[in-house]
Design a protein around this motif. Structure first.
Motif, PDB file in Angstrom:
ATOM      1  N   PRO A  79       0.821  -1.235   0.000  1.00 40.27           N
ATOM      2  CA  PRO A  79       0.000   0.000   0.000  1.00 40.27           C
ATOM      3  C   PRO A  79       0.841   1.265   0.000  1.00 40.27           C
ATOM      4  CG  PRO A  79       0.091  -0.924   2.198  1.00 40.27           C
ATOM      5  CD  PRO A  79       0.864  -1.866   1.329  1.00 40.27           C
ATOM      6  N   SER A  80       1.545   1.499  -1.106  1.00 37.65           N
ATOM      7  CA  SER A  80       2.390   2.693  -1.177  1.00 37.65           C
ATOM      8  C   SER A  80       1.881   3.628  -2.251  1.00 37.65           C
ATOM      9  CB  SER A  80       3.844   2.288  -1.478  1.00 37.65           C
ATOM     10  OG  SER A  80       3.925   1.634  -2.730  1.00 37.65           O
ATOM     11  N   GLY A  81       2.141   4.917  -2.079  1.00 37.03           N
ATOM     12  CA  GLY A  81       1.764   5.914  -3.078  1.00 37.03           C
ATOM     13  C   GLY A  81       0.281   5.883  -3.375  1.00 37.03           C
ATOM     14  N   ASN A  82      -0.023   5.819  -4.677  1.00 36.61           N
ATOM     15  CA  ASN A  82      -1.424   5.796  -5.104  1.00 36.61           C
ATOM     16  C   ASN A  82      -1.802   4.439  -5.699  1.00 36.61           C
ATOM     17  OD1 ASN A  82      -3.924   7.117  -5.357  1.00 36.61           O
ATOM     18  ND2 ASN A  82      -3.551   7.512  -7.538  1.00 36.61           N
ATOM     19  N   ARG A  83      -1.121   3.389  -5.241  1.00 37.84           N
ATOM     20  CA  ARG A  83      -1.452   2.057  -5.716  1.00 37.84           C
ATOM     21  C   ARG A  83      -2.820   1.633  -5.181  1.00 37.84           C
ATOM     22  NH1 ARG A  83       4.274  -1.339  -5.336  1.00 37.84           N
ATOM     23  NH2 ARG A  83       5.453   0.011  -6.751  1.00 37.84           N
ATOM     24  N   LEU A  84      -3.340   0.545  -5.745  1.00 36.86           N
ATOM     25  CA  LEU A  84      -4.704   0.133  -5.422  1.00 36.86           C
ATOM     26  C   LEU A  84      -4.894  -0.112  -3.935  1.00 36.86           C
ATOM     27  CD1 LEU A  84      -7.548  -0.705  -6.162  1.00 36.86           C
ATOM     28  CD2 LEU A  84      -6.664  -2.969  -6.796  1.00 36.86           C
ATOM     29  N   THR A  85      -3.993  -0.859  -3.313  1.00 40.46           N
ATOM     30  CA  THR A  85      -4.166  -1.158  -1.887  1.00 40.46           C
ATOM     31  C   THR A  85      -4.107   0.109  -1.044  1.00 40.46           C
ATOM     32  OG1 THR A  85      -1.819  -1.765  -1.924  1.00 40.46           O
ATOM     33  CG2 THR A  85      -3.422  -3.568  -1.886  1.00 40.46           C
ATOM     34  N   ALA A  86      -3.312   1.076  -1.473  1.00 40.31           N
ATOM     35  CA  ALA A  86      -3.249   2.349  -0.740  1.00 40.31           C
ATOM     36  C   ALA A  86      -4.565   3.107  -0.882  1.00 40.31           C
ATOM     37  CB  ALA A  86      -2.084   3.195  -1.262  1.00 40.31           C
ATOM     38  N   ARG A  87      -5.173   3.056  -2.059  1.00 44.50           N
ATOM     39  CA  ARG A  87      -6.466   3.722  -2.262  1.00 44.50           C
ATOM     40  C   ARG A  87      -7.564   3.041  -1.454  1.00 44.50           C
ATOM     41  NH1 ARG A  87      -5.095   3.155  -7.718  1.00 44.50           N
ATOM     42  NH2 ARG A  87      -7.033   2.019  -8.179  1.00 44.50           N
ATOM     43  N   LEU A  88      -7.519   1.721  -1.424  1.00 39.57           N
ATOM     44  CA  LEU A  88      -8.519   0.980  -0.648  1.00 39.57           C
ATOM     45  C   LEU A  88      -8.395   1.282   0.849  1.00 39.57           C
ATOM     46  CD1 LEU A  88      -8.427  -2.546  -2.384  1.00 39.57           C
ATOM     47  CD2 LEU A  88      -9.975  -0.631  -2.835  1.00 39.57           C
ATOM     48  N   LYS A  89      -7.182   1.447   1.279  1.00 37.67           N
ATOM     49  CA  LYS A  89      -6.919   1.704   2.698  1.00 37.67           C
ATOM     50  C   LYS A  89      -7.536   3.022   3.156  1.00 37.67           C
ATOM     51  CE  LYS A  89      -3.019   1.736   5.950  1.00 37.67           C
ATOM     52  NZ  LYS A  89      -1.530   1.650   6.055  1.00 37.67           N
ATOM     53  N   LYS A  90      -7.655   3.981   2.244  1.00 41.08           N
ATOM     54  CA  LYS A  90      -8.197   5.295   2.591  1.00 41.08           C
ATOM     55  C   LYS A  90      -9.722   5.295   2.650  1.00 41.08           C
ATOM     56  CE  LYS A  90      -4.316   7.724   0.390  1.00 41.08           C
ATOM     57  NZ  LYS A  90      -3.923   8.626  -0.733  1.00 41.08           N
ATOM     58  N   LEU A  91     -10.350   4.283   2.069  1.00 43.83           N
ATOM     59  CA  LEU A  91     -11.811   4.222   2.035  1.00 43.83           C
ATOM     60  C   LEU A  91     -12.344   3.607   3.328  1.00 43.83           C
ATOM     61  CD1 LEU A  91     -12.223   3.002  -1.654  1.00 43.83           C
ATOM     62  CD2 LEU A  91     -12.425   5.342  -0.788  1.00 43.83           C
ATOM     63  N   LYS A  92     -13.473   4.111   3.789  1.00 43.27           N
ATOM     64  CA  LYS A  92     -14.013   3.671   5.084  1.00 43.27           C
ATOM     65  C   LYS A  92     -15.132   2.646   4.948  1.00 43.27           C
ATOM     66  CE  LYS A  92     -11.226   6.532   7.087  1.00 43.27           C
ATOM     67  NZ  LYS A  92     -10.014   5.988   7.753  1.00 43.27           N
ATOM     68  N   GLN A  93     -15.957   2.792   3.918  1.00 45.94           N
ATOM     69  CA  GLN A  93     -17.120   1.925   3.774  1.00 45.94           C
ATOM     70  C   GLN A  93     -16.808   0.711   2.892  1.00 45.94           C
ATOM     71  OE1 GLN A  93     -19.870   2.427   5.547  1.00 45.94           O
ATOM     72  NE2 GLN A  93     -18.835   4.254   6.381  1.00 45.94           N
ATOM     73  N   PRO A  94     -17.243  -0.482   3.322  1.00 46.50           N
ATOM     74  CA  PRO A  94     -17.006  -1.687   2.514  1.00 46.50           C
ATOM     75  C   PRO A  94     -17.535  -1.552   1.084  1.00 46.50           C
ATOM     76  CG  PRO A  94     -17.747  -2.305   4.706  1.00 46.50           C
ATOM     77  CD  PRO A  94     -17.871  -0.816   4.625  1.00 46.50           C
ATOM     78  N   ALA A  95     -18.673  -0.879   0.898  1.00 44.31           N
ATOM     79  CA  ALA A  95     -19.237  -0.714  -0.440  1.00 44.31           C
ATOM     80  C   ALA A  95     -18.289   0.101  -1.323  1.00 44.31           C
ATOM     81  CB  ALA A  95     -20.607  -0.044  -0.361  1.00 44.31           C
ATOM     82  N   GLU A  96     -17.643   1.126  -0.745  1.00 44.90           N
ATOM     83  CA  GLU A  96     -16.686   1.939  -1.499  1.00 44.90           C
ATOM     84  C   GLU A  96     -15.451   1.109  -1.863  1.00 44.90           C
ATOM     85  OE1 GLU A  96     -17.367   6.424   0.252  1.00 44.90           O
ATOM     86  OE2 GLU A  96     -16.100   5.043   1.397  1.00 44.90           O
ATOM     87  N   ILE A  97     -15.013   0.292  -0.912  1.00 43.58           N
ATOM     88  CA  ILE A  97     -13.856  -0.578  -1.156  1.00 43.58           C
ATOM     89  C   ILE A  97     -14.170  -1.570  -2.265  1.00 43.58           C
ATOM     90  CG2 ILE A  97     -12.409  -2.386  -0.142  1.00 43.58           C
ATOM     91  CD1 ILE A  97     -12.606  -0.887   2.528  1.00 43.58           C
ATOM     92  N   ALA A  98     -15.358  -2.163  -2.205  1.00 48.51           N
ATOM     93  CA  ALA A  98     -15.757  -3.130  -3.227  1.00 48.51           C
ATOM     94  C   ALA A  98     -15.807  -2.478  -4.601  1.00 48.51           C
ATOM     95  CB  ALA A  98     -17.112  -3.735  -2.868  1.00 48.51           C
ATOM     96  N   GLU A  99     -16.359  -1.272  -4.675  1.00 47.14           N
ATOM     97  CA  GLU A  99     -16.468  -0.598  -5.967  1.00 47.14           C
ATOM     98  C   GLU A  99     -15.102  -0.292  -6.555  1.00 47.14           C
ATOM     99  OE1 GLU A  99     -17.742   3.795  -7.387  1.00 47.14           O
ATOM    100  OE2 GLU A  99     -19.415   2.583  -6.620  1.00 47.14           O
ATOM    101  N   GLU A 100     -14.202   0.255  -5.754  1.00 45.09           N
ATOM    102  CA  GLU A 100     -12.870   0.591  -6.263  1.00 45.09           C
ATOM    103  C   GLU A 100     -12.108  -0.667  -6.662  1.00 45.09           C
ATOM    104  OE1 GLU A 100      -9.885   3.216  -7.484  1.00 45.09           O
ATOM    105  OE2 GLU A 100     -11.968   3.586  -6.873  1.00 45.09           O
ATOM    106  N   LEU A 101     -12.266  -1.732  -5.887  1.00 46.59           N
ATOM    107  CA  LEU A 101     -11.600  -2.999  -6.185  1.00 46.59           C
ATOM    108  C   LEU A 101     -12.093  -3.563  -7.513  1.00 46.59           C
ATOM    109  CD1 LEU A 101      -9.862  -5.508  -5.367  1.00 46.59           C
ATOM    110  CD2 LEU A 101     -11.926  -6.398  -4.254  1.00 46.59           C
ATOM    111  N   TYR A 102     -13.391  -3.648  -7.688  1.00 46.54           N
ATOM    112  CA  TYR A 102     -13.950  -4.262  -8.887  1.00 46.54           C
ATOM    113  C   TYR A 102     -13.715  -3.403 -10.132  1.00 46.54           C
ATOM    114  CZ  TYR A 102     -16.092  -8.392  -6.877  1.00 46.54           C
ATOM    115  OH  TYR A 102     -16.287  -9.633  -6.300  1.00 46.54           O
ATOM    116  N   LEU A 103     -13.792  -2.104  -9.992  1.00 45.27           N
ATOM    117  CA  LEU A 103     -13.514  -1.245 -11.139  1.00 45.27           C
ATOM    118  C   LEU A 103     -12.051  -1.338 -11.555  1.00 45.27           C
ATOM    119  CD1 LEU A 103     -15.567   1.955 -10.264  1.00 45.27           C
ATOM    120  CD2 LEU A 103     -15.955   0.446 -12.211  1.00 45.27           C
ATOM    121  N   SER A 104     -11.166  -1.438 -10.593  1.00 50.36           N
ATOM    122  CA  SER A 104      -9.727  -1.473 -10.873  1.00 50.36           C
ATOM    123  C   SER A 104      -9.282  -2.813 -11.446  1.00 50.36           C
ATOM    124  CB  SER A 104      -8.928  -1.169  -9.608  1.00 50.36           C
ATOM    125  OG  SER A 104      -9.223   0.117  -9.120  1.00 50.36           O
ATOM    126  N   VAL A 105      -9.844  -3.911 -10.930  1.00 51.58           N
ATOM    127  CA  VAL A 105      -9.395  -5.247 -11.332  1.00 51.58           C
ATOM    128  C   VAL A 105     -10.257  -5.838 -12.448  1.00 51.58           C
ATOM    129  CG1 VAL A 105      -8.963  -7.607 -10.554  1.00 51.58           C
ATOM    130  CG2 VAL A 105      -8.412  -5.679  -9.059  1.00 51.58           C
TER     131      VAL A 105
END
Length: 547
Positions: free
Chosen positions: A476-502
């Motif tokens: 989770p460094s810089g603006n990588r995916l895991t770093a972006r996910l780490k900044k999100l608080k809601q599981p729904a937001e995490i799921a959306e960013e994960l699925y859109l990215s992958v």
């Protein structure tokens, strides 16, 4: 154009665009085809599919959001044109045609980097396919500027049996290996004279190594005939150069001076009349329909997931095209557009046939034999897999941003704007990440004739599971995916960013609940939990295939 006669003056009716003609031929003879076939893929699926096929990587999460939200009726055709005009498209074709032409052979006499750059520049310029092949078969390797094009012949060391077979397979769609010693025992169309007719173009050529420079090039003699004997029947035959059943090409009669440079010790001989140079003319000439049909079939296979003839190098009367009218149409169109491959890729991408869903409900009634009634799954090539993983994890974006930041300082001093130039961005990013791509090719690449089959090996599984390269991308460094996910608080937001990215799509309600359940099982989820979530997505079948 078609003249339509009415009571008044005749009017001219233009024929439909090529992509519409293709769709009509796919549905021909089945009035229920559109009702039975799978519907068109949704925007997110289409975006991922066409971006992978035309540029070799998946789109970013923001690109998916933008494309799905766009309400323009012609946004798909606009996207196709944008992708085809991009430097990434030339790189994608460089990868594809390098693999097709050289089949991942190690470089021996021509550096692979020089050959790959030669291909990339050719596709950036959108050079005609026949012109490109003509050049590959005529250069002799003595000119530094054109030497990369000689790799097709030089790195096969001009070995007669290797070059002859590969000419037939790769450029004519016919594997004539079994016709070397006799007529093919299983394919009536493949005759011994076909093999030796091709061989006759190159039987006088040889690999010459300069004693001073140590460079290999192509020399040629002015004499030598090709004869053969069937090991089955003992029947003897001979042939001048010829392409399959086209007429033989005889040597000129009564040549007084046979050589420009006569044979001698440590001298590369050069004849006045070169049979090898006749090969390029005969192979790419308009009379040789096998050459035209072969490239049409191979481009179709790239885009649609299988050839109109399969296997691609077994074209014969007992294995005809599934849609001969489409082959005829595409061949005529390719000729009329001067072998413009970009035109062919565009028209195939615009078809409904290409854009259909790759899955249907169990109760759906697909067209008979299911020939292009739905999209076909295509395993990602090693290059696609590498770039898509780097795109999904954010490595590509982060690396490019770092490179641009450095270049902008240079631009400011030199009053240039390279950092914002798409071509500079693609070339610089490719150079920076090429080592990663090479690692994927080493693990997932297949040396020799390519196949559309997918069989995962233990080495590949271990590479994905324990490889230090991928594990580093998950940090989770810089603006990588895991770093972006780490900044999100809601599981729904995490799921959306994960699925859109992958997966290049929005998650379903069920998938959001699954992600939420995983995270809530450990309210104080760690970086490692997020990395595990991303790794599971990257290792899935959905990510590994283009669909």
């Amino acid at each position: 154009m078609v003249l339509v006669l009415t009571g008044a003056a005749p009017t001219v009716s233009a024929k439909p665009p090529l992509h519409q003609q293709i769709d009509s031929l796919i549905a021909a003879g089945n009035p229920q085809f559109e009702q039975q076939a799978a519907p068109l893929a949704d925007d997110a699926t289409f975006l991922r599919r066409v971006t992978l096929d035309l540029t070799g990587t998946i789109p970013t999460a923001d690109e998916v959001r933008t494309f799905v939200a766009d309400s323009a009726p012609d946004k798909r055709s606009q996207l196709i044109d944008q992708l085809l005009a991009s430097p990434e498209h030339a790189r994608r074709l460089q990868y594809l045609f390098d693999t097709m032409l050289m089949e991942r052979r190690p470089s021996k006499y021509v550096k692979s980097a020089e050959w790959e750059e030669y291909l990339r520049q050719a596709f950036l310029e959108n050079r005609p396919w026949d012109e490109l092949v003509h050049e590959m078969l005529t250069v002799d390797g003595t000119d530094k500027a054109t030497r990369p094009a000689a790799r097709f012949l030089l790195d096969r060391e001009l070995k007669s049996e290797v070059v002859t077979r590969d000419l037939g397979r790769i450029f004519l769609g016919r594997d004539l290996e079994c016709a070397q010693c006799h007529d093919h025992p299983n394919v009536n169309d493949y005759l011994q004279r076909h093999y030796h007719g091709l061989n006759a173009f190159l039987s006088r050529s040889y690999l010459f190594k300069d004693p001073k420079t140590k460079l290999a090039s192509i020399g040629e003699k002015a004499e030598g005939q090709v004869s053969f004997t069937s090991v089955f029947t003992n029947e003897e035959g001979k042939t001048a150069p010829r392409i399959l059943d086209l007429p033989e090409i005889p040597d000129p009669a009564d040549m007084k001076d046979a050589y420009k440079v006569k044979p001698a010790k440590n001298v590369r001989s050069v004849p006045v009349y070169s049979r090898r140079l006749q090969l390029a003319e005969a192979l790419t000439g308009s009379e040789n329909q096998a050459f035209q049909k072969n490239i049409v079939n191979r481009v179709w296979a790239i885009m649609l997931g299988q050839g109109l003839v399969e296997p691609l190098d077994m074209w014969h009367s007992d294995n005809p095209p599934t849609h001969p009218q489409i082959v005829k149409l595409l061949t005529e169109e390719l000729q009329s557009h001067d072998y413009n491959l970009r035109y062919l890729f565009r028209e195939l991408a615009l078809t409904k046939t290409y854009q259909r869903q790759s899955h249907v409900s169990p109760e759906a009634k697909l067209p008979e034999k299911n020939l292009y009634g739905m999209g076909l799954l295509k395993p990602l090539t090693p290059e696609q897999l590498a770039w898509s993983m780097m795109q999904a994890t954010g490595v590509s974006t982060a690396t490019l941003e770092g490179l641009q930041a450095k270049q902008r300082k240079v631009d400011e001093k030199k009053k240039t704007k390279l950092a914002d130039d798409p071509l500079w961005q693609e070339e610089t990013l490719h150079t920076a990440l090429q080592g990663n791509v090479t690692a994927f090719v080493r693990t997932f690449g297949i040396v020799g004739a390519q196949t559309s089959r997918f069989d995962a090996s233990a080495d590949q599984a271990l590479f994905l599971l324990n490889g230090t390269t991928i594990q580093a991308w998950l940090s989770p460094s810089g603006n990588r995916l895991t770093a972006r996910l780490k900044k999100l608080k809601q599981p729904a937001e995490i799921a959306e960013e994960l699925y859109l990215s992958v997966f290049s799509r929005f998650p379903t309600e069920t998938e959001i609940k699954q992600v939420s359940k995983f995270l809530k099982s450990n309210p104080k989820y760690s970086d490692q939990d997020l990395q595990q979530l991303v790794w599971a997505a990257l290792s899935s079948d959905e990510f590994r295939f283009n669909h």
